[in-house]
Design a protein around this motif. Structure first.
Motif, PDB file in Angstrom:
ATOM      1  N   LEU A 161       0.829  -1.209   0.000  1.00  0.00           N
ATOM      2  CA  LEU A 161       0.000   0.000   0.000  1.00  0.00           C
ATOM      3  C   LEU A 161       0.860   1.254   0.000  1.00  0.00           C
ATOM      4  O   LEU A 161       0.564   2.228  -0.711  1.00  0.00           O
ATOM      5  N   ASN A 162       1.937   1.248   0.771  1.00  0.00           N
ATOM      6  CA  ASN A 162       2.820   2.409   0.799  1.00  0.00           C
ATOM      7  C   ASN A 162       3.520   2.616  -0.537  1.00  0.00           C
ATOM      8  O   ASN A 162       3.825   3.749  -0.918  1.00  0.00           O
ATOM      9  N   ALA A 163       3.798   1.513  -1.246  1.00  0.00           N
ATOM     10  CA  ALA A 163       4.384   1.645  -2.581  1.00  0.00           C
ATOM     11  C   ALA A 163       3.394   2.325  -3.527  1.00  0.00           C
ATOM     12  O   ALA A 163       3.775   3.166  -4.352  1.00  0.00           O
ATOM     13  N   THR A 164       2.115   1.970  -3.396  1.00  0.00           N
ATOM     14  CA  THR A 164       1.081   2.619  -4.203  1.00  0.00           C
ATOM     15  C   THR A 164       0.997   4.106  -3.870  1.00  0.00           C
ATOM     16  O   THR A 164       0.915   4.958  -4.757  1.00  0.00           O
ATOM     17  N   ILE A 165       1.025   4.413  -2.580  1.00  0.00           N
ATOM     18  CA  ILE A 165       0.957   5.810  -2.147  1.00  0.00           C
ATOM     19  C   ILE A 165       2.177   6.579  -2.648  1.00  0.00           C
ATOM     20  O   ILE A 165       2.056   7.706  -3.155  1.00  0.00           O
ATOM     21  N   ALA A 166       3.363   5.979  -2.515  1.00  0.00           N
ATOM     22  CA  ALA A 166       4.587   6.662  -2.946  1.00  0.00           C
ATOM     23  C   ALA A 166       4.574   6.919  -4.447  1.00  0.00           C
ATOM     24  O   ALA A 166       4.949   8.008  -4.903  1.00  0.00           O
ATOM     25  N   ALA A 167       4.137   5.907  -5.226  1.00  0.00           N
ATOM     26  CA  ALA A 167       4.108   6.068  -6.682  1.00  0.00           C
ATOM     27  C   ALA A 167       3.141   7.173  -7.091  1.00  0.00           C
ATOM     28  O   ALA A 167       3.440   7.999  -7.971  1.00  0.00           O
ATOM     29  N   ASN A 168       1.985   7.218  -6.455  1.00  0.00           N
ATOM     30  CA  ASN A 168       0.996   8.238  -6.803  1.00  0.00           C
ATOM     31  C   ASN A 168       1.376   9.602  -6.238  1.00  0.00           C
ATOM     32  O   ASN A 168       1.048  10.634  -6.828  1.00  0.00           O
ATOM     33  N   SER A 169       2.066   9.617  -5.094  1.00  0.00           N
ATOM     34  CA  SER A 169       2.566  10.887  -4.569  1.00  0.00           C
ATOM     35  C   SER A 169       3.576  11.490  -5.527  1.00  0.00           C
ATOM     36  O   SER A 169       3.622  12.714  -5.718  1.00  0.00           O
ATOM     37  N   GLU A 170       4.396  10.630  -6.138  1.00  0.00           N
ATOM     38  CA  GLU A 170       5.349  11.139  -7.116  1.00  0.00           C
ATOM     39  C   GLU A 170       4.611  11.713  -8.320  1.00  0.00           C
ATOM     40  O   GLU A 170       4.992  12.761  -8.858  1.00  0.00           O
ATOM     41  N   LYS A 171       3.540  11.051  -8.726  1.00  0.00           N
ATOM     42  CA  LYS A 171       2.752  11.586  -9.845  1.00  0.00           C
ATOM     43  C   LYS A 171       2.162  12.953  -9.491  1.00  0.00           C
ATOM     44  O   LYS A 171       2.127  13.863 -10.320  1.00  0.00           O
ATOM     45  N   ILE A 172       1.686  13.080  -8.254  1.00  0.00           N
ATOM     46  CA  ILE A 172       1.132  14.369  -7.839  1.00  0.00           C
ATOM     47  C   ILE A 172       2.223  15.433  -7.841  1.00  0.00           C
ATOM     48  O   ILE A 172       1.992  16.586  -8.219  1.00  0.00           O
ATOM     49  N   GLY A 173       3.420  15.052  -7.428  1.00  0.00           N
ATOM     50  CA  GLY A 173       4.529  15.994  -7.482  1.00  0.00           C
ATOM     51  C   GLY A 173       4.821  16.429  -8.908  1.00  0.00           C
ATOM     52  O   GLY A 173       5.052  17.616  -9.174  1.00  0.00           O
ATOM     53  N   GLN A 174       4.788  15.477  -9.829  1.00  0.00           N
ATOM     54  CA  GLN A 174       5.000  15.810 -11.238  1.00  0.00           C
ATOM     55  C   GLN A 174       3.888  16.718 -11.746  1.00  0.00           C
ATOM     56  O   GLN A 174       4.133  17.686 -12.477  1.00  0.00           O
ATOM     57  N   ALA A 175       2.646  16.394 -11.339  1.00  0.00           N
ATOM     58  CA  ALA A 175       1.507  17.207 -11.759  1.00  0.00           C
ATOM     59  C   ALA A 175       1.596  18.613 -11.182  1.00  0.00           C
ATOM     60  O   ALA A 175       1.299  19.608 -11.863  1.00  0.00           O
ATOM     61  N   LEU A 176       2.026  18.710  -9.922  1.00  0.00           N
ATOM     62  CA  LEU A 176       2.163  20.014  -9.280  1.00  0.00           C
ATOM     63  C   LEU A 176       3.180  20.857 -10.022  1.00  0.00           C
ATOM     64  O   LEU A 176       2.959  22.049 -10.277  1.00  0.00           O
ATOM     65  N   PHE A 177       4.291  20.234 -10.370  1.00  0.00           N
ATOM     66  CA  PHE A 177       5.326  20.975 -11.076  1.00  0.00           C
ATOM     67  C   PHE A 177       4.847  21.373 -12.467  1.00  0.00           C
ATOM     68  O   PHE A 177       5.142  22.474 -12.949  1.00  0.00           O
ATOM     69  N   ALA A 178       4.065  20.476 -13.114  1.00  0.00           N
ATOM     70  CA  ALA A 178       3.529  20.802 -14.434  1.00  0.00           C
ATOM     71  C   ALA A 178       2.551  21.964 -14.361  1.00  0.00           C
ATOM     72  O   ALA A 178       2.494  22.812 -15.262  1.00  0.00           O
ATOM     73  N   ALA A 179       1.763  22.030 -13.284  1.00  0.00           N
ATOM     74  CA  ALA A 179       0.722  23.051 -13.167  1.00  0.00           C
ATOM     75  C   ALA A 179       1.236  24.368 -12.597  1.00  0.00           C
ATOM     76  O   ALA A 179       0.738  25.438 -12.962  1.00  0.00           O
ATOM     77  N   TYR A 180       2.222  24.306 -11.687  1.00  0.00           N
ATOM     78  CA  TYR A 180       2.643  25.508 -10.971  1.00  0.00           C
ATOM     79  C   TYR A 180       4.117  25.856 -11.161  1.00  0.00           C
ATOM     80  O   TYR A 180       4.544  26.938 -10.749  1.00  0.00           O
ATOM     81  N   GLY A 181       4.903  24.930 -11.706  1.00  0.00           N
ATOM     82  CA  GLY A 181       6.326  25.199 -11.850  1.00  0.00           C
ATOM     83  C   GLY A 181       6.964  25.457 -10.496  1.00  0.00           C
ATOM     84  O   GLY A 181       6.648  24.796  -9.509  1.00  0.00           O
ATOM     85  N   THR A 182       7.846  26.443 -10.424  1.00  0.00           N
ATOM     86  CA  THR A 182       8.520  26.767  -9.159  1.00  0.00           C
ATOM     87  C   THR A 182       7.839  27.927  -8.434  1.00  0.00           C
ATOM     88  O   THR A 182       8.438  28.539  -7.545  1.00  0.00           O
ATOM     89  N   ALA A 183       6.568  28.211  -8.803  1.00  0.00           N
ATOM     90  CA  ALA A 183       5.833  29.249  -8.077  1.00  0.00           C
ATOM     91  C   ALA A 183       5.602  28.842  -6.635  1.00  0.00           C
ATOM     92  O   ALA A 183       5.429  29.691  -5.757  1.00  0.00           O
TER      93      ALA A 183
END
Length: 711
Positions: free
Chosen positions: A545-567
């Motif tokens: 379960l933690n592997a699933t959370i970590a993998a999706n957390s990384e996706k959210i990080g990628q999405a955050l960077f795609a949407a907001y950059g370094t703002a």
């Protein structure tokens, strides 16, 4: 006192229970942005704080907010003047390699440097000459030389379909990058994940290994007020240690160091904190925060409470034990205050409403782009599902194993698992036993480890009572661990009759392998054999379960960077950051807490408590009181963004001059771990004027003060 981590009493073996620090809760399709709002351009959000990286400084934001826009030369100078200790921050503050950090960051060196008939923690120390400076065995400082983005290389190496495959590939390519960098540059290279994997950067450090103690005050003045004043303000602490870097036997001459401000911090002044914040959770989803609020943190607080009860019991039985357990009790109490503060932020409905509003906006940004929606749209729901499942068996995960504060239980677990894991292929072993892990744990098990039998008996009994209270009566762990007996009886039997505390006995079991472990009648080994399969079952489920959370957390990080950059700044990772803020008072207890305290206040607070611990002044501070200018600023507060790991960070002004030394947060600032607010949360620092005044008037440290001030 800011700390980055705390481990309950006992040996920290990798064989111990896997503890989830992830979060669960609910979020879901219903929480997706329903009617897509009109999206505004991505801009800075104050609730994400100000822990900026040096490769993405918010120059426009600083210009708009403060009318100050430093150039690259200023930023490079400040970066190179900052250094990092193993668990703290620090900085070069003179042309001869003088390094400034907190007293508690240099405590081990201070104690180890003491002569046999004295203890510098109690007496204080100030070297009269260079020759008197004491070498700190094993201590080092790291200076950040450069940062390089390696995101494309890391992502390009990840081709696996499952979370486990991706994790293994990620670890392999990161290890490869670090090894290549170490060999090519001869620097200490570390690959850092930012934005939960939105960016991967390699940080290159120059390491200095010859560190010497120059000055440390008495512990009682460095931590004046003790636990009662911890995480509070007004404060009156000289939380300072001065070290020196040597190279080839001579004081090192850094190309960049921070000069000393003549005036120090003044009210409403723009200041920057430069240091290495350890860990924040501002990019966590609502589901993750809800789990910590409702499950993770309550469990941690219950464990701290059990430990404090144990120490209180032991101290009441033997008053001499109070000193022996002092550091343990302080560490637990410190963690208890911190976690209580973290949870308070998650219980604050207004703060959580801000987080929900941001998450809705964030998801709307992703949904507005079909490509991003296809890549990342389901991640919030996947995290929430995994977190809910973790919550469903949280008691089993906590208690079916060898957790708690017992050294003996962890040693027993290590012996059983080294035997069972040794015969397996590396890829089939438990994660902690792969690679060098197996040998590391084996080596730990062979070392002499003191066993406090009185503590062990109470700790094991307390852990079993908690399990009995939270698990169903028919839980297989209850049957295996208690066997129909009471927790006190089981604990007494295990502690009284086991030989696991004997290094020679442990060595014989390690040499005998699975045969010796299987044949052993030692009660603790028998107990560990029975509990081990139950622990493996729940930890395997939690790991997936933690592997699933970590993998999706990384996706959210990628999405955050795609949407907001370094703002938005990334979460803290114990890497160098620069935080902006202002020196500012705040409303407190129906009045106003002043932006600064003075030496007048130090003596007044001591007198109000009849000069009794922890408000008792060191003798030199009593005898030399009249030497001081009592109106000198001593501690002060600012709105900078800090957390554990920032201990020892310099506070600088626009001229890159030292105006203070960070050592703590006020109680209101602890909740900033997840949602930052500068309304009443404050960074607490030692004022640069107070440092120089104390050096000259209390410690006969004119030589050192002159070096700091450039005389």
């Amino acid at each position: 006192m800011l700390t980055s981590r705390f481990v309950l009493r006992g040996v920290t073996l990798a064989s111990a229970l896997i503890v989830s620090t992830q979060a669960a809760g609910q979020s879901g399709t219903a929480r997706r942005a329903q009617a897509q709002p009109q999206l505004q351009p991505a801009t800075y959000r104050p609730e994400f704080g100000t822990m900026w990286t040096f490769d993405a400084p918010p120059i426009d934001y600083w210009r708009r907010t403060y009318g100050f826009a430093p150039d690259q030369k200023w930023l490079d100078h400040v970066r190179l003047a900052a250094v990092r200790l193993p668990n703290c921050s620090a900085s070069f503050v003179s042309s001869r390699g003088l390094v400034m950090t907190n007293h508690h960051c240099g405590r081990e060196c201070t104690a180890a440097s003491s002569p046999p008939d004295s203890n510098y923690i109690e007496t204080g120390f100030a070297a009269r000459t260079l020759a008197d400076e004491k070498k700190c065995a094993g201590l080092y400082v790291d200076q950040l030389q450069s940062i390089q983005n390696v995101t494309d290389r890391v992502r390009g190496a990840i081709t696996g379909r499952t979370a486990a495959e991706q994790s293994a590939q990620r670890s392999a390519v990161i290890s490869q990058i670090q090894t290549e960098c170490n060999q090519q540059t001869k620097l200490n290279c570390q690959v850092v994940s930012l934005y939960n994997g939105g960016i991967y950067s390699v940080y290159r450090y120059r390491r200095f290994n010859d560190i010497r103690l120059v000055m440390a005050p008495e512990g009682s003045i460095a931590f004046f007020g003790g636990d009662p004043d911890n995480f509070t303000y007004p404060r009156y602490d000289l939380d300072l240690t001065l070290l020196r870097v040597y190279e080839n036997g001579q004081p090192y001459t850094p190309s960049d160091y921070l000069r000393w401000s003549p005036a120090g911090a003044v009210e409403d002044e723009l200041v920057f904190v430069v240091g290495n914040p350890g860990s924040t959770g501002r990019l966590n989803t609502i589901a993750q925060m809800e789990y910590l609020r409702d499950v993770g943190y309550p469990a941690s607080l219950a464990a701290y409470k059990r430990a404090l009860v144990i120490y209180d019991t032991l101290t009441r039985r033997d008053t001499s034990a109070a000193r022996r357990y002092q550091n343990d009790v302080f560490g637990i109490a410190n963690s208890q205050k911190a976690v209580t503060g973290y949870r308070a932020g998650l219980l604050d409905t207004l703060s959580m409403a801000k987080k929900r509003a941001f998450e809705q906006e964030f998801r709307a940004r992703i949904a507005a782009d079909p490509k991003l929606q296809a890549q990342y749209g389901a991640t919030w729901d996947e995290i929430a599902r995994a977190q809910r499942e973790l919550a469903s068996f949280s008691p089993q995960l906590r208690y079916r194993g060898f957790g708690g504060a017992s050294t003996l239980l962890q040693l027993g677990a290590g012996l059983v698992r080294v035997a069972s894991e040794s015969g397996k292929p590396d890829s089939a072993r438990l994660t902690q036993y792969r690679g060098a892990g197996l040998d590391n744990i084996r080596n730990q098990l062979t070392q002499p480890i003191p066993i406090d039998t009185a503590f062990e008996r109470l700790a094991i009994a307390a852990q079993l009572r908690a399990a009995q209270a939270e698990l169903p009566a028919n839980d297989p762990f209850i049957r295996a661990a208690l066997g129909g007996r009471t927790p006190d009886a089981v604990a007494a039997d295990l502690v009284r009759n086991t030989r696991v505390g004997d290094p020679a006995f442990r060595q014989s079991l390690l040499q005998g392998g699975t045969t010796a472990i299987s044949a052993s009648t030692d009660p603790l080994i028998v107990w560990a054999r029975a509990v081990d399969p139950l622990n493996r079952e729940v930890t395997a489920r939690a790991t997936a379960l933690n592997a699933t959370i970590a993998a999706n957390s990384e996706k959210i990080g990628q999405a955050l960077f795609a949407a907001y950059g370094t703002a938005l700044p990334p979460d803290a990772t114990f890497t160098l950051r620069i935080s902006d803020g202002v020196v500012k008072s705040f409303p407190s207890n129906g009045t106003i807490a002043p932006y600064k305290t003075t030496f007048y206040g130090l003596y007044g607070r001591s007198a109000a408590f009849d000069n009794k611990d922890p408000f008792k002044l060191p003798e030199r501070w009593v005898q030399r009181k009249n030497n001081l200018n009592l109106a000198t600023p001593y501690n002060f507060v600012s709105t900078n963004d800090i957390i554990g790991g920032n201990s020892g960070s310099p506070v600088i002004n626009k001229n890159a001059e030292v105006v203070g030394l960070v050592f703590d947060s006020n109680i209101e600032g602890i909740s900033n771990r997840f949602i930052f607010s500068s309304a009443v949360g404050r960074t607490v620092s030692v004022h640069s004027s107070g440092i120089v005044e104390a050096l000259r008037k209390m410690y006969d440290g004119a030589r050192i003060a002159d070096e700091l001030t450039g005389r």
